[in-house]
Motif scaffolding. Structure first.
Motif, short mmCIF file in Angstrom:
data_model
loop_
_atom_site.label_atom_id
_atom_site.label_comp_id
_atom_site.label_asym_id
_atom_site.label_seq_id
_atom_site.Cartn_x
_atom_site.Cartn_y
_atom_site.Cartn_z
N SER A 34 -8.45 -7.59 -16.10
CA SER A 34 -9.35 -7.73 -15.36
C SER A 34 -10.71 -7.80 -16.05
O SER A 34 -11.85 -8.45 -15.49
N GLN B 47 -1.01 -3.78 -6.60
CA GLN B 47 -1.83 -3.81 -7.77
C GLN B 47 -1.49 -5.39 -8.53
O GLN B 47 -2.36 -6.12 -8.98
N PHE C 225 -3.09 1.16 -3.55
CA PHE C 225 -1.96 0.19 -3.59
C PHE C 225 -0.89 0.63 -4.48
O PHE C 225 -1.17 1.45 -5.44
N THR D 260 -8.48 0.63 -5.39
CA THR D 260 -7.55 -0.05 -5.99
C THR D 260 -6.40 1.03 -6.65
O THR D 260 -5.12 0.72 -6.50
N GLY D 261 -6.81 1.92 -7.34
CA GLY D 261 -5.67 2.92 -8.02
C GLY D 261 -4.97 3.77 -7.18
O GLY D 261 -3.78 3.90 -7.69
N THR E 225 0.83 -1.10 -0.06
CA THR E 225 -0.05 -0.21 0.25
C THR E 225 0.82 1.24 0.16
O THR E 225 1.94 1.29 0.55
N THR F 51 -10.21 -7.95 -0.22
CA THR F 51 -9.72 -7.51 -1.28
C THR F 51 -9.23 -8.94 -2.23
O THR F 51 -9.55 -9.13 -3.47
N PHE G 246 -3.70 -4.05 -17.66
CA PHE G 246 -4.63 -4.25 -16.40
C PHE G 246 -5.91 -4.42 -16.63
O PHE G 246 -6.64 -5.16 -16.12
N LEU H 12 -8.06 0.95 -12.29
CA LEU H 12 -6.98 1.82 -11.76
C LEU H 12 -7.27 3.31 -11.98
O LEU H 12 -6.54 4.30 -11.56
N LEU I 88 -3.80 -8.28 -9.50
CA LEU I 88 -3.83 -8.91 -10.89
C LEU I 88 -3.55 -10.50 -11.16
O LEU I 88 -4.22 -11.18 -11.97
#
Length: 446
Positions: free
Chosen positions: A168, A74, A69, A65-66, A36, A50, A164, A177, A78
């Motif tokens: 996702s 991230q 982390f 998330t964006g 984080t 999470t 990403f 993100l 992923l």
């Protein structure tokens, strides 16, 4: 010894245990300070939430998330999305291929259960193709998105964002993100982002069996009954979903009202696709009208198709139940699709899956109305259905959940991804047919 080994390798037990272990490992990694931006790591409950959301490819988040982390955090998310979407047995098989290891019969049984396939025939070949299809689809989708994002951000960041969001959305996860829980609302009228992401969601949701049959069509010149039912059901749900959302939101000044004609279509189509079961959105979900929200709840409950990266009761289950109802209304004994009779055990299984799903959603909704006092009932029902369907759409309740509410949603996401029947089979010690049958009895219905 034989009994113990058989018990341990029982496919439902292995699948439930495997997903639980992956979630726990992911939670431990997200608790690390390096995960984080504040250098403190997540609390255990938030990390578990999470990790469950990522592994169960849901997309419900208690932290953004964006912005929360680091790159490490991230990438952990992923990786959990990719493993959870394709199934850990798919990756175990991939490593077995790389090591030159032979796939045993027991492992093939696990693969059949994990892929929701009907037979063992060609299961290893299917897994190989799943990996190839995934790399190609995610790669192409990621590059197209990266090119589009490059107009809004530096090239390296655009490439990372593109890959990403491709991974996702192909895995129907819905993590993004963009920051501040905005999802893809900034691209509501962008045809490239909308259509590429929708294509990724649809391809991830129709199931690898269908994709494989399309790939083999040049040689086989035929589609199975499964593929035909999936294609027709998906097409009808997408068409009617798009049309109804367009009609429900056309004069809503907070959603479709200010958009151009093309934007109205793109937004309506995206909101019809994403409940099946991706979770990203281009319209602000709390701003939608109540008829639209209720329609989305229905679409989330139905979900994607068997053998896919999505959740829900599945399109084939929904189609089978509709077929049974229609046959009963017409006084027919058999359920028939494309001149093929559906077996009774398939109808019973469809009914069991649907009733189990309804029970889970109703039970969790009832408990959330107790733990999340003062919250709107539709918001609670929406969140519970989103968790069960592993969708990830939210009206804003998830970040405000109480600790017990988070535990309930964690359980619901896990049950929705693994499947109520798989969990039931995993906790049942003995499953075998009765050695005798009772005499027939009659009860009145309706």
């Amino acid at each position: 010894m034989t009994t113990a080994r058989k018990y341990y390798l029982d496919p439902p037990k292995v699948l439930v245990t495997g997903f639980a272990v992956i979630i726990f490992i992911g939670a431990m990694l997200l608790m690390l300070p390096v995960a984080t931006n504040d250098g403190k790591g997540l609390s255990f409950l938030d990390a578990l939430f999470t990790a469950t959301s990522a592994t169960c490819v849901t997309g419900l988040v208690v932290v953004d998330t964006g912005t929360t982390f680091t790159l490490f955090g991230q990438l952990v998310i992923l990786a959990l999305i990719q493993v959870g979407g394709l199934g850990f047995m798919t990756f175990a098989t991939m490593f077995a291929f790389l090591l030159g290891k032979r796939i045993s019969l027991q492992e093939r049984l696990l693969l059949r259960e994990a892929m929701n396939n009907l037979t063992l025939e060609g299961i290893v070949r299917l897994v190989k193709r799943v990996l190839i299809f995934t790399v190609i689809i995610e790669g192409i989708g990621g590059l197209v998105l990266a090119i589009r994002f490059a107009f809004d951000m530096p090239p390296l960041k655009a490439f990372y964002f593109g890959m990403f969001h491709a991974i996702s959305n192909f895995n129907n996860a819905g993590f993004d993100l963009m920051g501040d829980f905005r999802s893809l609302t900034g691209y509501v009228e962008d045809p490239v982002v909308t259509l590429v992401v929708c294509a990724l969601i649809i391809l991830g949701g129709i199931g690898f069996i269908v994709i494989n049959e399309v790939y083999e069509y040049r040689q086989t010149r035929r589609f199975s009954l499964h593929t035909k039912v999936v294609a027709v059901t998906n097409g009808l749900l997408l068409a009617f979903g798009t049309l109804l959302i367009f009609l429900f939101e056309l004069h809503n000044p907070k959603t479709l009202g200010p958009l151009s004609p093309l934007g109205k279509f793109l937004a309506s189509f995206y909101q019809a696709v994403t409940p099946r079961t991706a979770g990203s959105n281009t319209l602000n979900i709390p701003d939608l009208t109540q008829p639209t929200l209720f329609l989305i709840i229905f679409l989330m409950f139905v979900g994607a198709s068997p053998g896919s990266t999505g959740g829900g009761i599945k399109t084939t289950t929904f189609a089978t139940l509709l077929g049974a109802v229609w046959s009963q209304i017409r006084g027919k004994e058999d359920v028939v699709f494309f001149k093929k009779r559906i077996m009774y055990d398939t109808i019973y299984k469809s009914l069991t899956v649907t009733i189990s799903g309804l029970f889970i959603v109703m039970f969790v909704t009832m408990l959330l109305t107790i733990t999340e006092k003062g919250k709107d009932f539709l918001m609670i029902l929406f969140e519970a259905t989103s968790a069960f369907g592993t969708v990830g759409l939210s009206m804003g309740l998830t970040p405000e959940l109480s600790p017990f509410g988070k535990v309930l949603i964690i359980f619901t996401m896990f049950a929705g991804r693994v499947g109520p029947l798989t969990i039931a089979y995993a906790v049942t010690l003995h499953r075998k047919p009765d050695p005798f049958r009772y005499p027939k009895g009659k009860i009145m219905i309706g």
